[in-house]
Design a protein around this motif. Structure first.
Motif, PDB file in Angstrom:
ATOM      1  N   ARG A 239       0.835  -1.202   0.000  1.00  0.00           N
ATOM      2  CA  ARG A 239       0.000   0.000   0.000  1.00  0.00           C
ATOM      3  C   ARG A 239       0.868   1.250   0.000  1.00  0.00           C
ATOM      4  O   ARG A 239       0.566   2.223  -0.705  1.00  0.00           O
ATOM      5  CB  ARG A 239      -0.921  -0.001   1.219  1.00  0.00           C
ATOM      6  CG  ARG A 239      -2.035  -1.025   1.159  1.00  0.00           C
ATOM      7  CD  ARG A 239      -2.961  -0.908   2.337  1.00  0.00           C
ATOM      8  NE  ARG A 239      -3.620   0.389   2.374  1.00  0.00           N
ATOM      9  CZ  ARG A 239      -4.309   0.845   3.424  1.00  0.00           C
ATOM     10  NH1 ARG A 239      -4.415   0.109   4.519  1.00  0.00           N
ATOM     11  NH2 ARG A 239      -4.899   2.027   3.381  1.00  0.00           N
ATOM     12  N   LEU A 240       1.944   1.238   0.784  1.00  0.00           N
ATOM     13  CA  LEU A 240       2.809   2.413   0.830  1.00  0.00           C
ATOM     14  C   LEU A 240       3.519   2.605  -0.503  1.00  0.00           C
ATOM     15  O   LEU A 240       3.648   3.744  -0.991  1.00  0.00           O
ATOM     16  CB  LEU A 240       3.826   2.282   1.966  1.00  0.00           C
ATOM     17  CG  LEU A 240       4.481   3.600   2.397  1.00  0.00           C
ATOM     18  CD1 LEU A 240       3.462   4.470   3.138  1.00  0.00           C
ATOM     19  CD2 LEU A 240       5.694   3.346   3.296  1.00  0.00           C
ATOM     20  N   LEU A 241       3.977   1.514  -1.115  1.00  0.00           N
ATOM     21  CA  LEU A 241       4.633   1.621  -2.416  1.00  0.00           C
ATOM     22  C   LEU A 241       3.671   2.158  -3.473  1.00  0.00           C
ATOM     23  O   LEU A 241       4.063   2.964  -4.323  1.00  0.00           O
ATOM     24  CB  LEU A 241       5.174   0.255  -2.843  1.00  0.00           C
ATOM     25  CG  LEU A 241       6.470  -0.188  -2.183  1.00  0.00           C
ATOM     26  CD1 LEU A 241       6.786  -1.640  -2.533  1.00  0.00           C
ATOM     27  CD2 LEU A 241       7.634   0.712  -2.585  1.00  0.00           C
ATOM     28  N   GLU A 242       2.427   1.718  -3.428  1.00  0.00           N
ATOM     29  CA  GLU A 242       1.443   2.223  -4.383  1.00  0.00           C
ATOM     30  C   GLU A 242       1.250   3.726  -4.225  1.00  0.00           C
ATOM     31  O   GLU A 242       1.207   4.478  -5.208  1.00  0.00           O
ATOM     32  CB  GLU A 242       0.112   1.498  -4.189  1.00  0.00           C
ATOM     33  CG  GLU A 242      -0.955   1.902  -5.187  1.00  0.00           C
ATOM     34  CD  GLU A 242      -2.261   1.145  -5.012  1.00  0.00           C
ATOM     35  OE1 GLU A 242      -3.155   1.300  -5.864  1.00  0.00           O
ATOM     36  OE2 GLU A 242      -2.396   0.414  -4.005  1.00  0.00           O
TER      37      GLU A 242
ATOM     38  N   ALA B 187       3.446   5.785  -2.921  1.00  0.00           N
ATOM     39  CA  ALA B 187       4.695   6.442  -3.307  1.00  0.00           C
ATOM     40  C   ALA B 187       4.804   6.552  -4.829  1.00  0.00           C
ATOM     41  O   ALA B 187       5.269   7.568  -5.363  1.00  0.00           O
ATOM     42  CB  ALA B 187       5.896   5.676  -2.744  1.00  0.00           C
ATOM     43  N   ARG B 188       4.378   5.513  -5.529  1.00  0.00           N
ATOM     44  CA  ARG B 188       4.390   5.578  -7.001  1.00  0.00           C
ATOM     45  C   ARG B 188       3.405   6.636  -7.500  1.00  0.00           C
ATOM     46  O   ARG B 188       3.689   7.340  -8.486  1.00  0.00           O
ATOM     47  CB  ARG B 188       4.076   4.200  -7.598  1.00  0.00           C
ATOM     48  CG  ARG B 188       5.166   3.162  -7.379  1.00  0.00           C
ATOM     49  CD  ARG B 188       4.927   1.926  -8.222  1.00  0.00           C
ATOM     50  NE  ARG B 188       3.688   1.234  -7.876  1.00  0.00           N
ATOM     51  CZ  ARG B 188       3.592   0.255  -6.992  1.00  0.00           C
ATOM     52  NH1 ARG B 188       4.671  -0.163  -6.335  1.00  0.00           N
ATOM     53  NH2 ARG B 188       2.423  -0.331  -6.757  1.00  0.00           N
ATOM     54  N   HIS B 189       2.270   6.767  -6.830  1.00  0.00           N
ATOM     55  CA  HIS B 189       1.316   7.816  -7.214  1.00  0.00           C
ATOM     56  C   HIS B 189       1.933   9.197  -7.004  1.00  0.00           C
ATOM     57  O   HIS B 189       1.772  10.095  -7.849  1.00  0.00           O
ATOM     58  CB  HIS B 189       0.030   7.687  -6.410  1.00  0.00           C
ATOM     59  CG  HIS B 189      -0.916   8.834  -6.597  1.00  0.00           C
ATOM     60  ND1 HIS B 189      -1.528   9.112  -7.804  1.00  0.00           N
ATOM     61  CD2 HIS B 189      -1.327   9.810  -5.733  1.00  0.00           C
ATOM     62  CE1 HIS B 189      -2.282  10.191  -7.682  1.00  0.00           C
ATOM     63  NE2 HIS B 189      -2.175  10.637  -6.445  1.00  0.00           N
ATOM     64  N   LEU B 190       2.640   9.383  -5.894  1.00  0.00           N
ATOM     65  CA  LEU B 190       3.312  10.662  -5.672  1.00  0.00           C
ATOM     66  C   LEU B 190       4.341  10.915  -6.762  1.00  0.00           C
ATOM     67  O   LEU B 190       4.438  12.037  -7.287  1.00  0.00           O
ATOM     68  CB  LEU B 190       3.984  10.670  -4.291  1.00  0.00           C
ATOM     69  CG  LEU B 190       4.857  11.894  -3.984  1.00  0.00           C
ATOM     70  CD1 LEU B 190       4.047  13.182  -4.040  1.00  0.00           C
ATOM     71  CD2 LEU B 190       5.535  11.742  -2.614  1.00  0.00           C
ATOM     72  N   ALA B 191       5.109   9.896  -7.121  1.00  0.00           N
ATOM     73  CA  ALA B 191       6.102  10.059  -8.183  1.00  0.00           C
ATOM     74  C   ALA B 191       5.419  10.438  -9.497  1.00  0.00           C
ATOM     75  O   ALA B 191       5.892  11.325 -10.228  1.00  0.00           O
ATOM     76  CB  ALA B 191       6.915   8.777  -8.350  1.00  0.00           C
ATOM     77  N   ASP B 192       4.306   9.788  -9.799  1.00  0.00           N
ATOM     78  CA  ASP B 192       3.525  10.137 -10.990  1.00  0.00           C
ATOM     79  C   ASP B 192       3.131  11.611 -10.973  1.00  0.00           C
ATOM     80  O   ASP B 192       3.269  12.327 -11.981  1.00  0.00           O
ATOM     81  CB  ASP B 192       2.257   9.287 -11.040  1.00  0.00           C
ATOM     82  CG  ASP B 192       2.311   8.199 -12.095  1.00  0.00           C
ATOM     83  OD1 ASP B 192       3.057   8.352 -13.071  1.00  0.00           O
ATOM     84  OD2 ASP B 192       1.611   7.194 -11.916  1.00  0.00           O
ATOM     85  N   THR B 193       2.627  12.055  -9.835  1.00  0.00           N
ATOM     86  CA  THR B 193       2.179  13.441  -9.696  1.00  0.00           C
ATOM     87  C   THR B 193       3.336  14.410  -9.875  1.00  0.00           C
ATOM     88  O   THR B 193       3.231  15.413 -10.599  1.00  0.00           O
ATOM     89  CB  THR B 193       1.523  13.655  -8.324  1.00  0.00           C
ATOM     90  OG1 THR B 193       0.407  12.773  -8.178  1.00  0.00           O
ATOM     91  CG2 THR B 193       1.063  15.091  -8.155  1.00  0.00           C
TER      92      THR B 193
ATOM     93  N   ARG C 151      -0.577   8.827   4.919  1.00  0.00           N
ATOM     94  CA  ARG C 151      -1.208  10.138   4.941  1.00  0.00           C
ATOM     95  C   ARG C 151      -0.296  11.192   4.317  1.00  0.00           C
ATOM     96  O   ARG C 151      -0.756  12.073   3.567  1.00  0.00           O
ATOM     97  CB  ARG C 151      -1.556  10.522   6.382  1.00  0.00           C
ATOM     98  CG  ARG C 151      -2.660   9.667   6.998  1.00  0.00           C
ATOM     99  CD  ARG C 151      -2.692   9.820   8.510  1.00  0.00           C
ATOM    100  NE  ARG C 151      -3.027  11.185   8.919  1.00  0.00           N
ATOM    101  CZ  ARG C 151      -2.877  11.631  10.164  1.00  0.00           C
ATOM    102  NH1 ARG C 151      -2.388  10.843  11.109  1.00  0.00           N
ATOM    103  NH2 ARG C 151      -3.218  12.879  10.460  1.00  0.00           N
ATOM    104  N   VAL C 152       1.003  11.100   4.600  1.00  0.00           N
ATOM    105  CA  VAL C 152       1.954  12.052   4.021  1.00  0.00           C
ATOM    106  C   VAL C 152       1.959  11.946   2.500  1.00  0.00           C
ATOM    107  O   VAL C 152       1.877  12.955   1.783  1.00  0.00           O
ATOM    108  CB  VAL C 152       3.376  11.809   4.572  1.00  0.00           C
ATOM    109  CG1 VAL C 152       4.406  12.644   3.804  1.00  0.00           C
ATOM    110  CG2 VAL C 152       3.444  12.142   6.058  1.00  0.00           C
ATOM    111  N   LEU C 153       2.045  10.726   1.997  1.00  0.00           N
ATOM    112  CA  LEU C 153       2.134  10.544   0.549  1.00  0.00           C
ATOM    113  C   LEU C 153       0.880  11.038  -0.156  1.00  0.00           C
ATOM    114  O   LEU C 153       0.954  11.686  -1.206  1.00  0.00           O
ATOM    115  CB  LEU C 153       2.391   9.071   0.236  1.00  0.00           C
ATOM    116  CG  LEU C 153       3.736   8.513   0.742  1.00  0.00           C
ATOM    117  CD1 LEU C 153       3.810   7.012   0.500  1.00  0.00           C
ATOM    118  CD2 LEU C 153       4.909   9.218   0.088  1.00  0.00           C
ATOM    119  N   ASP C 154      -0.279  10.742   0.416  1.00  0.00           N
ATOM    120  CA  ASP C 154      -1.532  11.203  -0.196  1.00  0.00           C
ATOM    121  C   ASP C 154      -1.627  12.727  -0.180  1.00  0.00           C
ATOM    122  O   ASP C 154      -1.971  13.359  -1.191  1.00  0.00           O
ATOM    123  CB  ASP C 154      -2.730  10.618   0.556  1.00  0.00           C
ATOM    124  CG  ASP C 154      -2.939   9.136   0.291  1.00  0.00           C
ATOM    125  OD1 ASP C 154      -2.364   8.615  -0.679  1.00  0.00           O
ATOM    126  OD2 ASP C 154      -3.683   8.502   1.065  1.00  0.00           O
TER     127      ASP C 154
END
Length: 504
Positions: free
Chosen positions: A133-136, A138-144, A344-347
Motif C-alpha cells: 500500500r505504501l509503495l502504491e 509512493a508511485r502515485h506521488l512520483a507520478d504526480t 497520509r503524508v504521501l496522499d
C-alpha cells in the motif's frame, strides 16, 4: 533437608490477572486487528500441504477442512473478548477444533509447525500488505511530481543554498531532484519487500521437522516468492523488519526536506509558491492571515513516520539472535503506525504538489533583488573575453555589489557598473554591449545555457523526465507481476482447500 528451601507448592493458576491485562489481552486484540486473514490462510495452506505430502490422509484432511470452515462461519472474531481461558488466538482455534473433532484429530493440524514459524509468517504476510500500500502511494506521488515537473519545466524559481538566494533554475528541475530521490527510496523499499517475501513456514520451532513437509509448496500456497532457507534464521533473523523500517525511515526523512522548502517558500517574505485556498486555513483572530497549514501537517507527519520507523530499529537493537518477543505482536503493531502516518503524508503531498503554483512576479522580484544571475556573467566573461574565472568572478562581484547597493535591477542598471569594473580589472574595454549584457544576466539565459547532463535547460530536463517515466513504468510493471503471482497463489490455495472438503 538442605534442599527443602527450593521445594515449593505452587497453587497459582495461569494467567495471573495482571499478566492477563498487561500482556495477553493486548496481544489477543492485536491478533484480532491485524492477523485474522493470515491465520486462516496459514491453517488452510498447512492442511493442504499435509494432505499432499501424505502426512494426513484424505479423510483426516476433509474433517479438518470442514471444521475450519465451520469455525470461520460460527466464530465472530470481532465480538470476542479475551478471558484468559486460552493463552492466545492460536490456542483458541485449536480449542475450537478440539470441541468439534476431539483432541487427536484436532491436534494433527499442528504437525510439523510451531508458533515460532507461524508468528513470523503472520508478520510477513501483514507487512507485505502494508509495504504494498505504501509503495502504491509512493508511485502515485512520483507520478504526480513527474506531471507537475513536466508542466513546470520552464517555470523559473530561485534556488537557495544555506538559506540564501543562489541561482535561478526551474521548478521542473527542482522537482526532478525530488523525483530521483523518491524513486531511489521506492527501490529501497521494494528491495526490503523481497526480504519480507520469503516464507518461514516449515522451520517449526528452530530446526524444521522429521516429517516430509514441503516448504516450497507452503511458500507458493501463501504467495511468497520462496521459502527462507535457513530454519534458524526463519525465527531469529529479523532483518525483514529492520530492512523494511530502515527504508521507510529514509523515505520520510528525505521527503521531509522538500516539505521544509515548501514551508519556507510559502512564507510571506519569500512568497515563491502560491498555495490555493483549498489548502489554506484562516486565523481565528487575524483577518489577513493565510496559513498553509497542510504543509505544516506534512512536516510533522513525515517526522512522526520517521520516528516510528526508527523506533522499530531501536527495539531490535541488542536483542539476542533467537526467537524473542521483542520482534513480535506488539512491536509489529507499533510498526504499522508508521505505515498509517506515512500513507497520509504521501496522499497529502501528492494533492498539495499538484495544486500549488509558482508566483512568477515574486520570483522575478526576488531574482532582481538578489542578483543571482551574476554567476553567468562571470562564466560568460571567461568564454567571451578569455578571462580566468577568478578574474571574471571578481568583476561580477563588483557589479553585484553596485546593483544591490542601489537596490537596482542587474539587467537594467548594471551595465555601467560592469564596464567600469571590467576596465579597472583588465585595463581595456569590454566587447560585450549593453543588449548582450542584459541577455547574459537574464534568468532565461542562465537556465538555457546549462545544457549539460542533469541541468535545468529544456533538453536535459526533458531527457531526465523521460527517464523517470520509464523507471516508474518498470516499477509499476514489477508490482503488477507480484500482485498477479500472489492473486494466483490465493486462487490455488482456495481451489485446493475446496477440494479437501469433498462433497461438503
Amino acid at each position: 533437608m538442605a534442599g527443602d528451601q527450593f521445594q515449593h507448592t505452587d497453587t497459582s493458576v495461569f494467567p495471573d490477572p495482571i499478566y492477563k491485562e498487561t500482556v495477553l489481552r493486548p496481544l489477543f486484540e492485536g491478533a484480532k486487528a491485524h492477523h485474522m486473514d493470515g491465520f486462516r490462510r496459514i491453517d488452510r495452506a498447512h492442511l493442504v500441504m499435509l494432505q499432499e505430502t501424505g502426512i494426513l490422509d484424505a479423510r483426516q484432511a476433509q474433517d479438518l477442512a470442514r471444521a475450519l470452515v465451520a469455525i470461520d462461519s460460527e466464530l465472530d472474531v470481532s465480538s470476542l473478548t479475551y478471558t484468559g481461558e486460552v493463552e492466545d488466538f492460536f490456542f483458541l482455534i485449536e480449542k475450537e477444533l478440539k470441541d468439534r473433532l476431539g483432541p487427536d484429530l484436532a491436534g494433527r493440524l499442528h504437525t510439523a509447525r510451531s508458533r515460532n514459524d507461524i508468528d513470523h509468517t503472520l508478520f510477513k504476510l501483514a507487512l507485505k500488505h502494508h509495504v504494498d500500500r505504501l509503495l502504491e502511494k509512493a508511485r502515485h506521488l512520483a507520478d504526480t511530481l513527474i506531471a507537475v515537473a513536466t508542466r513546470e519545466e520552464t517555470t523559473l524559481i530561485v534556488a537557495y543554498t544555506h538559506g540564501q538566494p543562489a541561482q535561478p533554475t526551474t521548478f521542473g528541475h527542482y522537482l526532478g531532484a525530488i523525483i530521483e530521490v523518491l524513486l531511489r527510496d521506492i527501490d529501497r523499499l521494494a528491495a526490503a519487500r523481497e526480504i519480507v517475501d520469503q516464507s518461514p513456514m516449515g522451520a517449526a520451532a528452530i530446526t524444521t521437522s522429521g516429517f516430509p513437509i514441503d516448504r516450497e509448496r507452503m511458500a507458493k500456497l501463501l504467495g511468497f516468492s520462496a521459502p527462507l532457507e535457513n530454519s534458524y534464521g526463519c525465527i531469529a533473523a529479523v532483518d525483514y523488519v529492520t530492512s523494511t523500517y530502515s527504508a521507510v525511515a529514509l523515505m520520510f526523512l528525505h521527503l521531509g526536506r522538500p516539505i521544509q522548502d515548501l514551508q519556507f517558500w510559502s512564507s510571506f517574505e519569500v512568497g515563491q509558491i502560491y498555495v490555493p485556498n483549498a489548502f489554506v486555513q484562516i486565523s481565528s483572530i487575524m483577518p489577513q492571515k493565510r496559513n498553509p497549514v497542510p504543509i505544516e501537517h506534512l512536516r510533522h507527519l513525515a517526522s512522526q513516520t520517521f520516528s516510528r520507523a526508527r523506533g522499530m530499529l531501536d527495539v531490535m537493537h541488542n536483542t539476542p539472535f533467537t526467537d524473542m518477543n521483542d520482534s513480535e505482536g506488539e512491536t509489529q503493531g507499533a510498526g504499522y503506525e508508521a505505515f498509517a502516518s506515512g500513507g497520509r503524508v504521501l496522499d497529502l503531498l501528492a494533492a498539495v504538489a499538484g495544486a500549488i503554483s509558482i508566483d512568477a512576479s515574486r520570483v522575478r522580484e526576488n531574482i532582481r533583488r538578489s542578483c543571482i544571475t551574476v554567476t553567468e556573467l562571470a562564466d560568460s566573461l571567461v568564454r567571451r573575453e578569455s578571462l580566468s574565472f577568478r578574474e571574471a568572478h571578481e568583476i561580477a562581484a563588483a557589479v553585484a555589489r553596485s546593483v544591490v547597493q542601489r537596490e537596482g535591477d542587474l539587467a537594467k542598471d548594471g551595465y555601467e557598473a560592469f564596464r567600469l569594473a571590467f576596465s579597472t580589472a583588465t585595463q581595456r574595454e569590454t566587447t560585450i554591449d549593453e543588449l548582450s549584457f542584459a541577455e547574459i544576466v537574464s534568468p532565461e539565459y542562465f537556465v538555457a545555457v546549462r545544457q549539460r547532463f542533469g541541468g535545468p535547460a529544456t533538453a536535459p530536463l526533458r531527457a531526465a523526465l523521460d527517464g523517470y517515466r520509464e523507471k516508474l513504468a518498470g516499477m509499476k510493471l514489477a508490482a503488477e507481476h507480484i500482485r498477479l503471482r500472489e492473486d494466483q497463489a490465493q486462487i490455488e490455495l482456495d481451489t485446493r482447500f475446496q477440494s479437501l472438503l469433498g462433497g461438503a
